[in-house]
Scaffold this active site. Structure first.
Site, PDB file in Angstrom:
ATOM      1  N   HIS A  37      53.258 -40.024 -55.878  1.00 37.15           N
ATOM      2  CA  HIS A  37      52.733 -39.701 -55.342  1.00 37.15           C
ATOM      3  C   HIS A  37      52.365 -38.708 -55.846  1.00 37.15           C
ATOM      4  CE1 HIS A  37      57.270 -40.733 -53.921  1.00 37.15           C
ATOM      5  NE2 HIS A  37      56.335 -41.336 -53.293  1.00 37.15           N
ATOM      6  N   SER A 186      61.210 -42.705 -56.419  1.00 37.65           N
ATOM      7  CA  SER A 186      62.140 -41.676 -56.248  1.00 37.65           C
ATOM      8  C   SER A 186      64.286 -42.611 -56.032  1.00 37.65           C
ATOM      9  CB  SER A 186      62.297 -41.486 -54.326  1.00 37.65           C
ATOM     10  OG  SER A 186      60.755 -41.623 -54.041  1.00 37.65           O
TER      11      SER A 186
END
Ligand code: PAF
Length: 288
Positions: A37, A186
């Site tokens: 990210h 994640s």
């Protein structure tokens, strides 16, 4: 950095920025931010006057048996990361802010959503297209940044933007990997120490597939078999799919003679991981 929980607060800031003629970059995320990210946010920071990061675990893209309830969350850490890169606004709405009780409008891209991850996650991409559409409308962004790790998502969002004439540029960004090659995600946090080690099999297998392409192999089924065999040599790994599809329509190909996506989805224990590489004009544009 502005923290906005309400759509109205995002719109207020956007109105002001637009009045000043500033460009806006959007990085849509579901939070629990990692270096993957961060790379998108940095690129958005380089290319836009203002950067908005959305941090929203979108319930409508999860199937009933998927990990919505347990999806990892750490909003304070997300804020620290965004602030350190220089994001201007983080949008972190509650689900009821995004979806009112009488919400009935959905956006979807047929065909491209049906194969690969769409086979085992039939509602997923309609949920993604719907939330992304809302985020585009709320932020009026000039550019939006998506990682290549979710290659099918990237292809679908690009097609939606083209087909429906959205006024936004979609920027695809390379996969960010751990030192041992595992693609950052994640969901990697779900892996036990042993599973984490075994998960490198995805990258190892794809590297071999990539080498075959570089060496001039054009028989897609041969490459798929080699990659599948390598993954299945790891007892903890269970293949969901290993496929080579054309990079425009995401349809299975037998022969490599144009841009292709080689994509895998594999369960390591109970954790489903995805990874891929893309070949355009005979050049592997990932993992180089
Ligand atoms: O890739 C993701 O994290 C999500 O699918 C996205 C694009 C933020 C939509 O919820």
């Amino acid at each position: 950095m502005i923290i906005a929980k309400e759509i109205s607060k995002v719109k207020e800031n956007v109105r002001e920025w637009k009045k000043q003629g500033l460009s806006i970059g959007l990085v849509p995320t579901m939070g629990y931010l990692h270096e993957g990210h961060a790379s998108l946010i940095k690129k958005a920071r380089e290319e836009n006057d203002r950067v908005i990061v959305s941090d929203f675990v979108n319930p409508i893209q999860f199937g009933p048996k998927e990990d919505l309830a347990t999806y990892p969350r750490d909003f304070d850490a997300d804020c620290r990361l965004c602030e350190s890169i220089g994001a201007d606004l983080i949008f972190n709405p509650e689900p009821c802010e995004m979806y009112e009780d009488d919400f009935h409008s959905y956006v979807g891209v047929n065909t491209l959503s049906e194969g690969l991850c769409g086979k085992s996650r039939p509602i997923h991409f309609n949920g993604v297209c719907t939330v992304v559409t809302k985020l585009f409308n709320i932020t009026e962004a000039d550019r939006a940044y998506f990682g290549q790790k979710d290659a099918q998502q990237l292809a679908i969002v690009r097609r939606m933007v083209r087909d429906l004439n959205y006024n936004i540029q979609i920027v695809g960004c390379p996969i960010i990997r751990e030192a041992d090659g595992l693609a950052k995600s994640s969901r990697n946090t779900y892996l036990s120490e042993n599973e984490r080690q075994k998960a490198t099999i995805l990258h190892k297998a794809l590297e071999q597939g990539e080498k075959m392409v570089r060496d001039g192999e054009t028989d897609a089924n041969k490459i798929v078999k080699t990659v599948r065999d390598i993954i299945e040599s790891e007892p903890l790994a269970k293949v969901d799919y290993v496929e080579i599809v054309d990079w425009n329509e995401l349809q299975k190909v037998d022969k490599i003679d144009g841009p292709i996506l080689m994509a895998v989805a594999v369960y390591i224990g109970k954790v489903r991981l995805i990874d891929n590489f893309i070949v355009e004009n005979s050049i592997v544009i990932e993992m180089v």
